[in-house]
Scaffold this active site. Structure first.
Site, PDB file in Angstrom:
ATOM      1  N   ASP A 141     -38.488  29.636  30.122  1.00  0.00           N
ATOM      2  CA  ASP A 141     -38.767  30.931  29.701  1.00  0.00           C
ATOM      3  C   ASP A 141     -38.691  32.628  30.089  1.00  0.00           C
ATOM      4  OD1 ASP A 141     -40.828  30.496  30.992  1.00  0.00           O
ATOM      5  OD2 ASP A 141     -42.319  32.028  30.418  1.00  0.00           O
ATOM      6  N   GLU A 143     -44.020  29.679  31.400  1.00  0.00           N
ATOM      7  CA  GLU A 143     -44.558  30.070  33.373  1.00  0.00           C
ATOM      8  C   GLU A 143     -45.081  31.724  33.718  1.00  0.00           C
ATOM      9  OE1 GLU A 143     -44.724  31.206  37.516  1.00  0.00           O
ATOM     10  OE2 GLU A 143     -42.988  31.907  35.865  1.00  0.00           O
TER      11      GLU A 143
END
Length: 394
Positions: free
Chosen positions: A81, A139
């Site tokens: 991400d 994350e």
């Protein structure tokens, strides 16, 4: 499996790593929204001949590669991400998505793990067992993507897990980790203090929420200095304070936001209790009320001693004994911590900083970049850790 063979293969793959990383850097996606990224990763894995599990824990992808013989199952993990930051770099691979960029190296983590996938796919005859490559979403935002991946069975029958973070505060060529508490937990709090507004010239008729909030901020400084064991690092930071509207009006309410960082679960709980006790006492003393929302973030990253010793042995062979260093504890959080609650393993830093190439900005900075050569070191380290475990176990 010889280190020379791994090095040669990964050097051949380096141009692909750069290509993959730069593509991802141009088309970042935010946490929990990595749908196109996940599709793209799965396509690369399929083209390599990997078994692919899609939609794991949301947008997670797992690549499975089996050797020619039965043997240990080892998991390797990368996060995928990006962050809500406007890319301010002037380069051909700058983000094409307004307000979103890979400002923490997750694009390079993904490219690194894809290189490991291609290496294992090409050399199935050289290793035993199974390698599970976890491409994890989310994350950067709690509750994170690791828990969902674990709940959806991403670990399979894995016996150990390893992860690398490319780290610009560490110079290219170095690698670092430590046994025990490596990275801190990270919890967040939002506090609303309710007083009684009034005229700035008549404070005796009001309950000044701004003053009470200020008194609380001062009191918070005593938690680490007087309530936490001095040998246990911890941080309590109030990062946001909002109260009042103008010169001559006493603030009726006050909002504070902050973070708590700790490396020990007992100290973590003690800080939580003490924070609310101070808040309750301060508000009661001045006649205000309060609400507190305490959001638990990731737990500390705790590297098992045996696996940390494996890192220093392996990294010394790969990079040289003076290039594998003991890291200080870092007050930054990582949801890799959840995997280490289920499996033995190690989280490691690989140096990606290089001021000569502009790779000297802090993580989460709008001009963040890495020395891309560090991706080869990262892939070498992940593969070597997995193969050392497969060869020698625990």
């Amino acid at each position: 499996m010889q280190n020379g063979q791994i090095e040669h293969s990964l050097q051949q793959l380096y141009p692909k790593m750069v290509q993959w990383r730069r593509y991802l850097h141009q088309y970042p996606e935010l946490s929990f929204k990595e749908t196109a990224t996940a599709v793209w990763i799965a396509e690369q894995l399929v083209a390599m001949g990997c078994e692919v599990e899609r939609g794991v824990g949301g947008n997670g992808v797992v690549g499975v590669i089996r050797g020619m013989e039965r043997g240990p199952v080892v998991a390797l993990r990368a996060d995928i991400d990006a962050l809500p930051i406007q890319d301010e770099k002037s380069c051909e691979y700058a983000s094409k998505v307004a307000g979103v960029m890979h400002a923490c190296g997750h694009d390079a983590h993904t490219a690194t793990l894809l290189a490991a996938a291609e290496y294992y796919s090409r050399h199935r005859q050289t290793f035993r067992g199974e390698r599970r490559l976890l491409f994890q979403p989310a994350e950067e935002v709690t509750p994170g993507g690791a828990v969902g991946m674990i709940q959806d069975g991403a670990l399979g029958e894995a016996e150990a897990i390893y992860g690398v973070h490319l780290w610009t505060p560490l110079s290219y060529g170095l690698a670092a980790s430590r046994a025990g508490a490596f990275m801190s937990s990270a919890d967040e709090f939002t506090i609303e203090i309710e007083g009684k507004g009034g005229h700035g010239g008549l404070p005796h008729q009001a309950v000044d929420a701004l003053f009470i909030g200020s008194a609380f901020v001062q009191a918070v400084q005593s938690i680490v200095s007087r309530n936490v064991n001095p040998v246990q690092p911890a941080v309590v930071t109030v990062g946001s304070f909002h109260a009042g509207t103008t010169h001559n009006v006493i603030a009726e309410s006050c909002q504070l936001k902050g973070t708590i960082r700790s490396f020990d679960e007992e100290e973590r709980r003690r800080i939580h209790v003490r924070l609310e006790a101070l808040l309750k006492h301060t508000c009661e003393m001045y006649g205000a009320s309060y609400q507190m929302d305490l959001r638990l973030g990731y737990p500390p990253v705790i590297n098992e001693e045996v696996e940390a010793e494996r890192f220093f042995k392996v990294a010394a062979k790969l990079f040289g004994g003076d290039q594998a260093i003991i890291s200080e504890p870092v007050t930054v959080a990582e949801d890799f911590a959840y995997y280490l609650q289920h499996l033995p393993g190690c989280f490691m830093f690989v140096g990606a900083g290089n001021p000569d190439t502009g790779a000297d900005y802090a993580h989460h900075h709008p001009r963040f970049d890495i020395d891309e050569r560090a991706m080869v070191h990262s892939a070498r380290l992940l593969i070597a850790m997995a193969e050392d475990y497969a060869a020698f176990g625990r």
